[in-house]
Write an enzyme that holds these catalytic residues in place. Sequence first.
Site, short mmCIF file in Angstrom:
data_model
loop_
_atom_site.label_atom_id
_atom_site.label_comp_id
_atom_site.label_asym_id
_atom_site.label_seq_id
_atom_site.Cartn_x
_atom_site.Cartn_y
_atom_site.Cartn_z
N ASP A 97 0.82 -1.21 0.00
CA ASP A 97 0.00 0.00 0.00
C ASP A 97 0.86 1.27 0.00
O ASP A 97 2.10 1.19 0.05
CB ASP A 97 -0.90 -0.04 1.25
N ASP A 139 -9.84 3.83 -3.55
CA ASP A 139 -10.59 2.67 -3.02
C ASP A 139 -12.02 2.59 -3.57
O ASP A 139 -12.77 3.57 -3.55
CB ASP A 139 -10.68 2.76 -1.49
C1 GLA Z 1 -5.93 1.35 1.50
C2 GLA Z 1 -6.06 0.38 0.34
C3 GLA Z 1 -7.18 -0.60 0.63
C4 GLA Z 1 -6.89 -1.35 1.92
C5 GLA Z 1 -6.68 -0.37 3.06
C6 GLA Z 1 -6.15 -1.07 4.31
O1 GLA Z 1 -7.06 2.16 1.64
O2 GLA Z 1 -6.28 1.06 -0.86
O3 GLA Z 1 -7.32 -1.51 -0.44
O4 GLA Z 1 -5.74 -2.16 1.72
O5 GLA Z 1 -5.72 0.63 2.72
O6 GLA Z 1 -5.87 -0.19 5.34
#
Ligand code: GLA
Length: 414
Positions: free
Chosen positions: A162, A229
Amino acid sequence: MKLRSSRRWLVSLSFRFLLTSLSAHALDNGLARTPPMGWNSWNKFACDGLNEKVVRATADTMAANGMKDAGYHYVILDDCWQVAVSASNTGRDPQGNILVDTAKFPSGIKALADYIHSKGLKFGIYTDVGTMTCAKRSGSIGHEYQDARQYAAWGVDYLKEDWCNTLPGQSAESSYTLMRDALAAATADTAAANGAPARPILFSLCEWGSNHPWLWAGPVGNMWRSTPDIQDCWDCKKTWGGNGVTEILDQLAPLYSYAGPGHWNDPDMLEVGNGGMTTEEYRTHFSMWALLAAPLLAGNDIANMTPDTREILLNKDVIVVDQDTLGIQGHRVRKEQDLEVWSKQLADGGRAVVLLNRGSAPAQITARWTDIGYPDTLKAEIRNLWTHQDLGPATTSYAANVPSHGAVMLRIKP
Ligand code: GLA
């Protein structure tokens, strides 16, 4: 004679240049020749709901309910398998080794990986390029080689990395390249130590499209998030960047030339079955992810899903489109207000076509042969991939009524 041999030299040089540039385009770890499929914990279980019981139940179900046979092979722990960082806990032991949250994973990660492997499935895990993950667990910065060795020792098959809590000015390309090299070194060292063949780790970049990874990540990772996301909704858009399905489609539409075997655009994990959309919308979501040659990572509670959800995730006619060996990401070929036609070229010369209705009323949508790269006169067989009916041959075009927020998905084969 001289001229001929110098021309031959030039031809062979350009051929070699072409080969080098082609092979430099994709990460050479032999993985993800078709888009990866599996399950990831985040969309449903987030931080608090994740624990080894949930993961084991998911793996048990995937091995038994047809998902494994349909290609869903990776079982991936997202954020929160590690201990939370606090004033009194750095999230690492004095030697810098990452600490597992033993309240959630009392048997440890190696035992869980072994269990998942014993089911014939593959095991994935999550980290972050910065100081902390998005849920405030220790990130891998400064520990890349150490963490990679730990993953290899556990038998990890897939790593998602990430992009939270990065340092000011931190370069995405260098950070992810560092982890790519750490994974390669760790898998080679572990194989040498065990006298076993190397077990490469699929590398999934998750920097949300912030640094245009499609331009540089081909040789770095097997897939890269191209968008913020996903949200479990049809067309919502959050101020911090989260997106519903239609917004993601618009962002993915121009990126189709960057995807291919070994290196995929990733529009994020599936929301099918999480409750925020109608069954019709979930069918459309799944159809479009397959048309986009997206990784198909279920993000729902697999052990407790409804028959509708199961039917969507297990639609083999649609999965085959996603997994087509040509590895071409489909793209939008026609848009008239809310009515769209998308097409994906397939290895057998056919096309997968989605007639997509983004509007609020049912509408007729037409796939025209000239829009999908065929002459009008070509006779092609039509199959509906949701009703599983062969509809016979057609020339010139094929039209269908499409419900609001619905997708009619076809396979058109000359
Ligand atoms: C980010 C990523 C998500 C998930 C969260 C976990 O938002 O884009 O897909 O992995 O972190 O904290």
